[in-house]
Write a protein that holds these residues in place. Structure first.
Motif, mmCIF file in Angstrom:
data_model
loop_
_atom_site.group_PDB
_atom_site.id
_atom_site.type_symbol
_atom_site.label_atom_id
_atom_site.label_comp_id
_atom_site.label_asym_id
_atom_site.label_seq_id
_atom_site.Cartn_x
_atom_site.Cartn_y
_atom_site.Cartn_z
ATOM 1 N N TYR A 241 -9.830 61.322 33.909
ATOM 2 C CA TYR A 241 -10.622 60.154 33.281
ATOM 3 C C TYR A 241 -9.631 59.543 32.296
ATOM 4 O O TYR A 241 -9.349 58.236 32.405
ATOM 5 N N ILE A 242 -9.025 60.343 31.484
ATOM 6 C CA ILE A 242 -8.037 59.835 30.441
ATOM 7 C C ILE A 242 -6.845 59.374 31.191
ATOM 8 O O ILE A 242 -5.999 58.367 30.626
ATOM 9 N N LEU A 243 -6.178 59.917 32.503
ATOM 10 C CA LEU A 243 -5.205 59.565 33.052
ATOM 11 C C LEU A 243 -5.162 57.950 33.409
ATOM 12 O O LEU A 243 -4.531 57.239 33.508
ATOM 13 N N GLU A 244 -6.428 57.971 34.282
ATOM 14 C CA GLU A 244 -6.715 56.618 34.852
ATOM 15 C C GLU A 244 -6.883 55.413 33.552
ATOM 16 O O GLU A 244 -6.455 54.457 33.972
ATOM 17 N N SER A 245 -7.789 55.778 32.752
ATOM 18 C CA SER A 245 -7.923 54.994 31.572
ATOM 19 C C SER A 245 -6.493 54.581 30.869
ATOM 20 O O SER A 245 -6.480 53.226 30.610
ATOM 21 N N PHE A 246 -5.780 55.558 30.626
ATOM 22 C CA PHE A 246 -4.273 55.273 29.999
ATOM 23 C C PHE A 246 -3.595 54.324 31.113
ATOM 24 O O PHE A 246 -3.118 53.436 30.612
ATOM 25 N N ALA A 247 -3.613 54.542 32.348
ATOM 26 C CA ALA A 247 -2.791 53.764 33.179
ATOM 27 C C ALA A 247 -3.145 52.495 33.355
ATOM 28 O O ALA A 247 -2.114 51.630 33.671
ATOM 29 N N LYS A 248 -4.335 52.134 33.266
ATOM 30 C CA LYS A 248 -4.686 50.703 33.281
ATOM 31 C C LYS A 248 -4.583 49.973 32.129
ATOM 32 O O LYS A 248 -4.151 48.853 32.238
ATOM 33 N N GLN A 249 -3.961 50.385 30.956
ATOM 34 C CA GLN A 249 -3.696 49.770 30.028
ATOM 35 C C GLN A 249 -2.246 49.332 29.763
ATOM 36 O O GLN A 249 -1.724 48.519 29.022
ATOM 37 N N LEU A 250 -1.240 50.099 30.788
ATOM 38 C CA LEU A 250 0.068 49.885 30.570
ATOM 39 C C LEU A 250 0.741 48.556 31.082
ATOM 40 O O LEU A 250 1.610 47.822 30.252
ATOM 41 N N PRO A 251 0.212 48.089 32.091
ATOM 42 C CA PRO A 251 0.761 46.809 32.440
ATOM 43 C C PRO A 251 -0.068 45.403 31.717
ATOM 44 O O PRO A 251 0.342 44.245 31.997
ATOM 45 N N ARG A 252 -0.970 45.658 30.967
ATOM 46 C CA ARG A 252 -1.857 44.690 30.502
ATOM 47 C C ARG A 252 -1.134 43.847 29.271
ATOM 48 O O ARG A 252 -1.471 42.838 28.688
ATOM 49 N N HIS A 253 -0.268 44.574 28.459
ATOM 50 C CA HIS A 253 0.221 44.117 27.374
ATOM 51 C C HIS A 253 1.638 43.714 27.327
ATOM 52 O O HIS A 253 2.233 43.327 26.308
ATOM 53 N N PHE A 254 2.461 43.813 28.394
ATOM 54 C CA PHE A 254 3.871 43.564 28.434
ATOM 55 C C PHE A 254 4.124 42.986 29.789
ATOM 56 O O PHE A 254 3.890 43.822 30.802
ATOM 57 N N ILE A 255 5.080 42.216 29.905
ATOM 58 C CA ILE A 255 5.632 41.442 31.189
ATOM 59 C C ILE A 255 6.921 41.899 31.271
ATOM 60 O O ILE A 255 7.874 41.712 30.235
ATOM 61 N N PRO A 256 7.572 42.699 32.128
ATOM 62 C CA PRO A 256 8.745 43.073 32.561
ATOM 63 C C PRO A 256 9.810 41.922 32.618
ATOM 64 O O PRO A 256 9.614 40.837 32.956
ATOM 65 N N GLY A 257 11.129 42.462 32.522
ATOM 66 C CA GLY A 257 12.194 41.459 32.385
ATOM 67 C C GLY A 257 12.478 41.239 34.532
ATOM 68 O O GLY A 257 11.738 41.610 35.228
ATOM 69 N N ASP A 258 13.592 40.945 34.512
ATOM 70 C CA ASP A 258 13.885 40.584 36.089
ATOM 71 C C ASP A 258 13.950 42.012 36.753
ATOM 72 O O ASP A 258 13.973 41.817 38.095
ATOM 73 N N ASN A 259 14.220 43.153 36.252
ATOM 74 C CA ASN A 259 14.478 44.318 36.935
ATOM 75 C C ASN A 259 13.602 45.396 36.672
ATOM 76 O O ASN A 259 13.567 45.634 35.445
ATOM 77 N N VAL A 260 13.176 46.184 37.511
ATOM 78 C CA VAL A 260 12.148 47.417 37.063
ATOM 79 C C VAL A 260 13.143 48.388 38.057
ATOM 80 O O VAL A 260 13.557 48.307 39.152
ATOM 81 N N THR A 261 12.678 49.672 37.410
ATOM 82 C CA THR A 261 12.854 51.013 38.111
ATOM 83 C C THR A 261 11.916 51.810 38.431
ATOM 84 O O THR A 261 10.897 52.245 37.568
ATOM 85 N N VAL A 262 12.087 52.506 39.714
ATOM 86 C CA VAL A 262 10.979 53.405 39.959
ATOM 87 C C VAL A 262 11.726 55.015 40.147
ATOM 88 O O VAL A 262 12.643 54.865 40.760
ATOM 89 N N ASP A 263 11.083 55.909 39.564
ATOM 90 C CA ASP A 263 11.643 57.245 39.793
ATOM 91 C C ASP A 263 10.649 58.314 39.081
ATOM 92 O O ASP A 263 9.605 57.759 38.740
ATOM 93 N N GLU A 264 11.179 59.541 39.066
ATOM 94 C CA GLU A 264 10.377 60.690 38.753
ATOM 95 C C GLU A 264 10.805 61.192 37.262
ATOM 96 O O GLU A 264 11.858 61.054 37.052
ATOM 97 N N GLN A 265 9.725 61.729 36.705
ATOM 98 C CA GLN A 265 9.861 62.091 35.458
ATOM 99 C C GLN A 265 9.445 63.723 35.458
ATOM 100 O O GLN A 265 8.184 63.971 35.926
ATOM 101 N N LEU A 266 10.091 64.839 35.144
ATOM 102 C CA LEU A 266 9.645 66.085 35.225
ATOM 103 C C LEU A 266 9.541 66.630 33.865
ATOM 104 O O LEU A 266 10.226 66.762 32.902
ATOM 105 N N VAL A 267 8.044 66.794 33.429
ATOM 106 C CA VAL A 267 7.565 67.431 32.109
ATOM 107 C C VAL A 267 7.791 68.810 32.265
ATOM 108 O O VAL A 267 7.101 69.379 33.166
ATOM 109 N N PRO A 268 8.397 69.416 31.192
ATOM 110 C CA PRO A 268 8.642 70.964 31.378
ATOM 111 C C PRO A 268 7.213 71.844 31.354
ATOM 112 O O PRO A 268 6.539 71.463 30.507
ATOM 113 N N PHE A 269 7.168 72.551 32.184
ATOM 114 C CA PHE A 269 5.665 73.297 32.255
ATOM 115 C C PHE A 269 5.948 74.589 33.392
ATOM 116 O O PHE A 269 6.502 74.595 34.217
ATOM 117 N N ARG A 270 5.707 75.940 32.687
ATOM 118 C CA ARG A 270 6.066 76.978 33.642
ATOM 119 C C ARG A 270 4.894 77.914 33.536
ATOM 120 O O ARG A 270 4.602 79.196 33.936
#
Length: 599
Positions: A241-270
């Motif tokens: 629930y919190i992940l989907e609610s948070f993701a919905k807010q991200l594109p609503r408040h900012f318009i990107p520039g000419d270039n965007v990037t897609v990549d992975e992020q590794l959050v440390p956890f063992r």
């Protein structure tokens, strides 16, 4: 709408604070695995899929390439190539007519939502619905835990005192987030909690805001869903629930520039988690993987997705293409048009490039030599150093660049370049590779910013690690919106991001500290901590007077009269606050009983 000057300053702030060692031009492959924030390793591998996270340089190396058996024609570029039904030619199909829709921007870059305070910018992402859900599930879980504990303790002959849970509210939850942010800004997120609450060693904000035991209980009991009603087949159910609610807010408040990037992020956890990823090229090596879509000009996350591995014990096919398209589809159609997406060799495919063209977007990426659409002639190790072979098929451009002797060439696929362009320098660097180097690092720099000032604490529960990462992303996005509105905020200072996080932490804790300053019964250290932060404590007598003035006066027996007749009066002595009749009091401008008058 934000001007390009403001966006340029935001980018300089992030690069100055967290990326002093990052060079947009590429040097040799970095094989180190240092734990510093600015070190990034060349290749990354996972348990279920293979990914790379690297810049292109003349030393780039690739697998599955081969040298020609006959060296006589090794430097001669063929006129046409064909592989898997796709025909490539040397002649570019440049059209000088109308501009393509993929080259027309309908929305200018900049902030969409205007903010007045730093807290308002932060709450655009961690919205009230998310906080209310956390409060609800945390209180339910803590009450259920203490009820079971009390039943076990009172099951025998001897009864012990009941342990009750103090209800969590929104003001206290925001103060809890403020303490996490403050600790991250001071690089104390891994410091012992006992040291943080020692006012002789650290900032008094922690001691003034809440008790040490209360902070530990919140870290222990905070929950994001109801475990009794959880869908066990869903791996992401604890944070869905919190992940989907948070993701919905991200594109609503900012318009990107000419270039965007897609990549992975590794959050440390063992800890224990069914979808922990192993990436030996990353400094942390083990962790939870996020897919991120970030703007290149400024540090803003436009979309994210948590990778949970298999779905119903079925390996996901075409994962790289589906991930990019899902992230892009979270943007509106007008925002998509005219923008270019850059990604590494794990994502690059012919199907993905066509899918982005259908969304009126161009793409640029390094090609893995194992891809089926790559002709074998482009994989040949050529003798002619720094040679570039360009091939065209419709709107697609394929480049093979011999960057180093006796090493396989670098291959790129692009839909944003339609002519053969090479810089007139020593290494004859193609424009495609230059553009790739200038637009690839969006997610990497975002990850570096998070590692520089993070709220992450050591935890055995993976939902907490996900929640910490959402707080970090929300803080970076909030700063971007704030600097778009106030571009001159601390423009002469270094470490602007640290100043922003400190101000955000104080602003989140101020309402809770104001409420605490109006309460009585605090320990001496708490009072000193509150006073050092500028809060005025109310005297105990004054608090009693306010309480008596606000309370309804009830009719009671006069405390000085005998039991018979025992007059019941509503009149109260202004000093001792006991009910007293007129016979045992003197009233002029105030009511004072005879006992108090004798004193």
């Amino acid at each position: 709408m934000t001007s390009k000057t403001n966006l340029k300053r935001i980018r300089e702030i992030y690069l100055r604070n967290d990326n002093d060692d990052l060079d947009n031009t590429v040097s040799e492959d970095d094989k180190s695995s240092s734990g510093s924030d600015s070190d990034y390793c060349g290749s990354e591998t996972e348990s279920n899929d293979t990914s790379t996270d690297e810049y292109i340089s003349k030393d780039d190396d690739s697998s599955d390439s081969y040298a020609a058996d006959n060296d006589t024609n090794i430097n001669i570029q063929p006129d046409t190539l064909e592989k898997n039904g796709v025909r490539w030619t040397k002649e570019c199909n440049s059209n000088h007519g109308r501009l393509r829709a993929t080259n027309i921007l309908k929305k200018k870059a900049g902030a969409v939502t205007s903010v007045n305070t730093i807290v308002d910018a932060f709450k655009l992402f961690l919205i009230d619905e998310i906080l209310d859900a956390i409060i609800l599930h945390t209180n339910n879980y803590a009450r259920r835990y203490y009820n079971q504990l009390n039943q076990k303790r009172n099951a025998g002959i001897y009864k012990s005192k009941l342990i009750l849970w103090k209800e969590l509210d929104r003001i206290e939850l925001e103060a809890f987030l403020g303490l996490l942010i403050q600790a991250g800004a001071a690089h104390m997120n891994h410091r012992s909690i006992d040291e943080l609450w020692d006012i002789s060693k650290n900032c008094p904000l922690y001691r003034a805001t809440m008790a040490l035991k209360r902070f530990q209980n919140l870290l222990r009991f905070i929950r994001f869903d109801d475990r009794l009603q959880r869908n066990k087949s869903d791996r992401l159910a604890p944070v869905r629930y919190i992940l989907e609610s948070f993701a919905k807010q991200l594109p609503r408040h900012f318009i990107p520039g000419d270039n965007v990037t897609v990549d992975e992020q590794l959050v440390p956890f063992r800890g224990r988690c069914s979808f922990v990823q192993y990436m030996p090229g990353k400094p942390s090596k083990y962790g939870i993987k996020f897919w991120l879509l970030c703007d290149v000009d400024v540090r803003y996350t436009l979309a994210l997705e948590l990778y949970a591995g298999k779905i119903n014990n079925v390996i996901q096919r075409n994962l790289s293409t589906d991930v990019v398209l899902r992230l892009i589809d979270k943007l509106s159609d007008q925002v998509k048009q005219g923008r270019s997406v850059t990604y590494d060799r794990y994502f690059t495919s012919f199907e993905l490039a066509d899918g982005l063209l259908e969304r009126k977007m161009t793409s640029l990426g390094v090609v893995n030599h194992k891809r089926s659409f790559v002709p074998g002639e482009l994989k040949i190790i050529r003798n002619n150093l720094y040679s570039s072979w360009f091939y065209f098929s419709g709107v697609h451009t394929l480049l093979s660049y011999q960057a180093k002797q006796k090493k396989p060439p670098i291959i790129l696929l692009s839909t944003m370049h339609n002519i053969s362009e090479v810089f007139d320098d020593e290494i004859k660097l193609p424009v495609m590779i230059h553009d790739y180097n200038q637009t690839k690092f969006g997610v990497d720099v975002m990850d570096q910013c998070i590692n520089g000032y993070t709220v992450r604490r050591i935890s055995k529960r993976w939902p907490m690690i996900v929640f910490f990462n959402l707080i970090d992303i929300a803080a970076i996005n909030a700063m971007t919106l704030w600097l778009c509105k106030y571009p001159n905020w601390h423009n002469q200072r270094k470490h602007v991001r640290r100043l922003f996080l400190e101000e955000l932490g104080r602003s989140l804790t101020n309402p809770h500290n104001t409420r605490r300053s109006e309460q009585s019964g605090h320990a001496l250290e708490v009072k000193l901590a509150l006073q050092s932060l500028g809060f005025v404590l109310k005297p105990k007598l004054l608090i009693n007077q306010v309480h008596m003035e606000n309370s309804v006066k009830r009719k009671r027996r006069c405390y000085m009269c005998p039991s018979h007749p025992g007059r019941k009066v509503q009149q109260v002595c202004d000093i001792c606050k006991y009910n007293v009749c007129r016979s045992h009091s003197s009233s002029f401008t105030s009511v004072i009983c005879h006992s108090c008058a004798e004193k």
